[in-house]
Write an enzyme that holds these catalytic residues in place. Structure first.
Site, mmCIF file in Angstrom:
data_model
loop_
_atom_site.group_PDB
_atom_site.id
_atom_site.type_symbol
_atom_site.label_atom_id
_atom_site.label_comp_id
_atom_site.label_asym_id
_atom_site.label_seq_id
_atom_site.Cartn_x
_atom_site.Cartn_y
_atom_site.Cartn_z
ATOM 1 N N ASP A 145 30.586 8.557 -2.753
ATOM 2 C CA ASP A 145 31.249 7.591 -1.881
ATOM 3 C C ASP A 145 30.609 7.594 -0.489
ATOM 4 O O ASP A 145 29.635 8.312 -0.258
ATOM 5 C CB ASP A 145 32.741 7.930 -1.810
ATOM 6 C CG ASP A 145 33.619 6.689 -1.867
ATOM 7 O OD1 ASP A 145 33.206 5.651 -1.322
ATOM 8 O OD2 ASP A 145 34.716 6.756 -2.450
ATOM 9 N N ASP A 170 37.714 -1.435 -3.523
ATOM 10 C CA ASP A 170 38.362 -0.685 -4.600
ATOM 11 C C ASP A 170 39.306 -1.586 -5.383
ATOM 12 O O ASP A 170 40.018 -2.415 -4.814
ATOM 13 C CB ASP A 170 39.192 0.470 -4.023
ATOM 14 C CG ASP A 170 38.336 1.628 -3.555
ATOM 15 O OD1 ASP A 170 37.115 1.571 -3.731
ATOM 16 O OD2 ASP A 170 38.903 2.593 -3.021
ATOM 17 N N TRP A 202 26.962 2.506 -1.402
ATOM 18 C CA TRP A 202 26.729 1.937 -0.075
ATOM 19 C C TRP A 202 26.902 0.417 0.007
ATOM 20 O O TRP A 202 27.339 -0.076 1.040
ATOM 21 C CB TRP A 202 25.410 2.430 0.513
ATOM 22 C CG TRP A 202 24.134 1.689 0.254
ATOM 23 C CD1 TRP A 202 23.799 0.464 0.720
ATOM 24 C CD2 TRP A 202 22.984 2.174 -0.468
ATOM 25 N NE1 TRP A 202 22.520 0.137 0.319
ATOM 26 C CE2 TRP A 202 21.995 1.165 -0.399
ATOM 27 C CE3 TRP A 202 22.695 3.338 -1.145
ATOM 28 C CZ2 TRP A 202 20.751 1.311 -0.989
ATOM 29 C CZ3 TRP A 202 21.453 3.470 -1.728
ATOM 30 C CH2 TRP A 202 20.498 2.471 -1.658
#
Length: 859
Positions: free
Chosen positions: A158, A221, A191
């Site tokens: 992440d 998300d 990214w």
């Protein structure tokens, strides 16, 4: 009828650059912790089976191995965030929380491998993970070796605590560190999800991703709501085959739209079908995030659909793109569905809709014409409009009895004489008073959030209420997420207006209590926060409930209640059931009463203090025969090219039997190419022959000096303690200060949030009784109206009837079908000659170059 949109998955040239690890040749499949279990690390409240711990992972590994998931292709168990401690150990290594992972990660990896599965984990390219655990920054090589020693097969990295400017250097650097370990580890980057443009329009960005990552998250998300899923789908509507995202997808390098929500709470059955089939069309990684121990048979059937999985796992790995009407929004409800094979077999099914998906795959003998349509029917297929009478469960609304309660807001009558919109410039959203959809209590209204991506603020004043000695306090209200909840909340604030007008309320207004549901990213909680004044310093400080309840994720109305009593106990209820409880003195963070001693802010660690427990052995040296450059694998020296291998021949050749359609237009349709078939000469093999790779017996990897105890080690430094100048003791925080207003201040990415029946009083029992009288009847009706499960057999029968009776339905909607054919089939031209019969060529069932494609349209 809305505009028609076509999305087409076809063969397209893909740049020949990719991460050089030979992995993820088809989209990875498996199970992941994050969306379902997020960052739940307190295993006492929900229990050990509901938090991120060793037992949860073992349970899911067992279910994958025993319940048909592995056979269907789901072979990975991946632990997302929150497995690690917040800090490194004395050796500088990441450490799994020993309380929740007592056996350690290497042992857990072995448990997973012993069941024929692969082991996935998570970290962050920055200093910390999104959940506040230790990140990779400054330790790329060390952490890569550590993960390899645990037997990790996959890692998602992440980017929460990384500067944007550093991502495009640091992500490749960690990928290189993974490759240096010699262990094959699939590398998932994040990214693009953090870039303002998500790498859209940037060939350089996509090329870099393909060079350094096996897959990458492009967008926000996913959440357990249809609004979140459709937001991702609309981002994925690539507009042509040359789009940089479409070009980037292929074997070894995949765009990742995030996890599958199938089997959770926020999607209806048909929405689950839709997400699964679209993710297959996207050539997306298929990572479930659900509880496999309690998944329904219907959701399991969707996720184990072998034909749809075959489309996703097709060796071509082509991603869908939009070819017409691409500015339309995805809307899915009460619509007929078309599965139309563009002239190849002559089968057409009628439908209406905004979207059509043209699916081109290259599967060896997996699906035939009707089987193919049945396989993809249910998911890109949502909500068939079956004309069936529904039982009327509604009842007329009757205003509740509010006698004896301090403050009640039912949003009846002249609401805006009581409530005022916040006057601040940032409040660009305006609440409406509206009925619910569908209605349960006919004529009942609530305060509604009508538009997404807006900041809403409003408040109402009432007679002051304060909690005196031996008194109690209660607040309760109803909230509903009609369009699901992906990122937003429906909490309320209780405050003292200090004589100001209601429209002066804003996000800076100091509140006494903030209470209600909130969900966005890692946040999923029913907030209970109260502000307490330090009598020494005069400062107000927020006190948060340490273990809040979770937010129900369906679309029904839910009732939230907070009850505070004179013994400092509190209780949080959802739908009249206790979901959290505790003491204001013991269960709030930070504590109401501060510590008696604090760290001395003037103290600092001496410059000569040594707190590194281990150091490299200064007497150790690399052995002379240690070759750090020796490769992990080498060509097998005993192998030789098989007899009959034709190095000058191509493995695939244009089909010599195929002919260009007579109405093919070069300007509109582009250059025509015959479909590719297996070269019949390649009975043994074709193309450049390369010896198979074997393990290099001379491989040793990078040499590192062994660690020894540091003779200069002093120990962990801690500042000295001094008396806290702001220390006090308050034994009765239940005595809340004066409250005379209720306000709603939310910024939300979702519309359709409804507030109703706000009640405030000093008697918790009276408030609970009011809730039972107002909420129970509505809840029972909404449960009967929720047909997302009970209606599935009817939907399935209807879809099967459409597939089995194309001619009657065709006659019914002939005009619509003609319009669809004109738009969708133009690029394919007339149907080419049917290819060889089954068995003549392994990869010819649905091919790319001659219009042999499967269209799916839906509304």
């Amino acid at each position: 009828m809305g505009r028609f949109v076509a999305l087409c998955l076809i063969a397209s040239a893909t740049p020949a650059v990719s991460l050089d690890n030979g992995l993820a040749r088809t989209p990875p499949m498996g199970w992941m912790t994050w969306e379902r279990f997020t960052c739940v690390t307190d295993c006492t409240s929900p229990g050990p089976s509901r938090c991120i711990n060793e037992q949860l992972i073992k349970d899911m590994a067992d279910r994958l191995a025993q319940d048909g998931w592995l056979e269907a292709g789901y072979k990975q168990v991946s632990i997302d965030d929150c497995w690690a401690l917040p800090d490194r150990d004395a050796k500088g290594q990441q450490v799994a929380d020993p309380t929740r992972f007592p056996s350690g990660m290497a042992a857990l990896g072995k448990y997973i491998h012993d069941r024929g599965l692969q082991f996935g984990t998570y970290s962050d390219i920055g200093s910390k993970t999104c959940g506040g655990k230790i990140g990779l920054q400054g330790h790329f090589d060390d952490d890569a070796r550590l993960f390899a020693s645990w037997g990790v097969d996959y890692i998602k990295v992440d980017g929460c605590y990384e500067e944007l400017k550093d991502m495009q250097n640091d992500y490749p650097a960690f990928g290189a560190a993974l490759n240096k370990t010699g262990r094959p580890i699939v590398y998932s980057c994040s990214w693009p999800a953090y870039m303002p443009h998500h790498c859209e329009g940037s060939d350089a960005c996509m090329t870099s991703l393909m060079e350094h990552c096996n897959l990458w998250r492009n967008f926000a998300d996913v959440a357990d709501s249809w609004g979140s899923v459709t937001g991702i789908i609309n981002f994925w509507k690539r507009k042509n085959s040359s789009d940089e995202m479409v070009q980037a997808a292929g074997p070894g390098h995949w765009n990742d739209p995030d996890m599958l929500m199938v089997g959770n709470f926020g999607l209806s059955h048909s929405e689950e079908q839709t997400q699964f089939a679209l993710w297959a069309i996207f050539a997306a990684p298929l990572f479930m995030s659900n509880d496999l121990r309690m998944i329904s048979a219907e959701s399991k059937e969707i996720l184990q659909n072998r034909e749809i999985i075959a489309v996703n796992q097709d060796a071509l790995g082509k991603q869908g793109y939009c070819v017409a009407g691409c500015d339309g929004n995805l809307r899915v409800w009460d619509a007929a569905v078309v599965l139309q094979n563009a002239g190849t077999f002559g089968d057409g099914l009628p439908g209406t809709g905004l979207m059509a998906w043209k699916v081109t795959v290259n599967i060896a003998g997996v699906i035939g014409r009707t089987a193919a349509m049945r396989a993809l029917r249910g998911a890109v297929l949502t909500g068939l409009a079956i004309a069936s009478a529904e039982e009327n469960y509604t009842t007329p609304y009757v205003a509740p009895d509010v006698a004896g309660l301090h403050f009640v807001e039912t949003f009846d009558g002249d609401v805006w004489s009581r409530w005022k919109h916040s006057s601040g410039e940032k409040y660009n959203g305006k609440f409406l008073v509206n009925t619910r959809t569908p209605e349960a209590l006919l004529g009942d209204v609530a305060l509604q959030v009508p538009e997404a991506a807006r900041h809403y603020g409003a408040a109402a004043k009432f007679a002051p209420i304060a909690v005196k000695s031996q008194g109690s306090f209660a607040v309760q209200f109803e909230a509903r997420f009609e369009d699901g909840l992906s990122c937003g909340g429906s909490y309320i604030k209780l405050f003292d207006s200090q004589g100001k007008a209601a429209d002066a309320f804003d996000s800076d207004t100091r509140y006494v209590i903030m209470f209600g549901p909130d969900k966005c990213g890692a946040t999923n909680k029913v907030h209970f926060i109260f502000q307490h004044k330090n009598p020494v310093s005069g400062k107000w400080e927020e006190k948060h409930l340490q273990t809040p309840a979770s937010v129900p994720m369906d679309r029904r109305t839910h009732m939230y209640g907070l009850f505070i009593r004179s013994d400092n106990s509190f209780e949080v209820q959802v739908d009249g059931e206790q979901k959290a409880s505790g003491s204001l003195l013991k269960d709030m963070q930070p504590p109401v009463n501060p510590p008696k001693e604090i760290d001395d802010p003037a103290d600092s660690k001496p410059a000569d203090w040594v707190d590194e427990a281990k150091i490299d052995d200064p007497e150790a040296s690399k052995p002379d025969d240690w070759d750090e450059d020796a490769p992990f694998q080498i060509p097998d020296p005993s192998a030789s090219m098989p007899s009959g291998w034709l190095e000058e021949e191509q493995l695939k050749i244009p089909d010599p039997r195929s002919q260009r359609p007579s109405d093919w237009d070069h300007e509109e349709d582009g250059e025509w190419e015959a479909p590719m078939i297996d070269n019949p000469k390649c009975t043994v093999g074709c193309g450049k022959w390369e010896a198979p790779k074997i393990h290099n017996p001379d491989y040793k990897g990078k040499w590192y000096a062994p660690k020894i105890d540091n003779p200069a080690y002093v120990g962990e430094w801690k500042p000295r303690q001094i008396e806290n100048p702001e220390y006090f003791v308050d034994e009765s925080p239940y005595m809340l200060p004066s409250i005379d207003s209720v306000g709603i201040d939310i910024w939300t990415m979702d519309k359709g949030i409804m507030f109703d029946n706000i009640v405030i009083d000093s008697n918790p029992e009276k408030v609970m009784a009011f809730g039972q009288a107002t909420f129970k009847v509505r809840s029972e009706i909404e449960a009967k109206q929720d047909t997302s499960v009970s209606g599935q057999s009817m939907i399935s029968r209807g879809l099967d009837w459409v597939l089995d009776n194309p001619i009657p339905v065709l006659v019914t909607v002939l005009a619509v079908l003609i319009g669809s054919v004109v738009l969708c089939c133009r690029g394919g031209g007339a149907a080419p000659p049917r290819p060889a019969t089954e068995g003549a060529g392994a990869n010819q069932v649905i091919d790319a170059g001659a219009g042999r494609s499967l269209f799916l349209t839906f509304c």
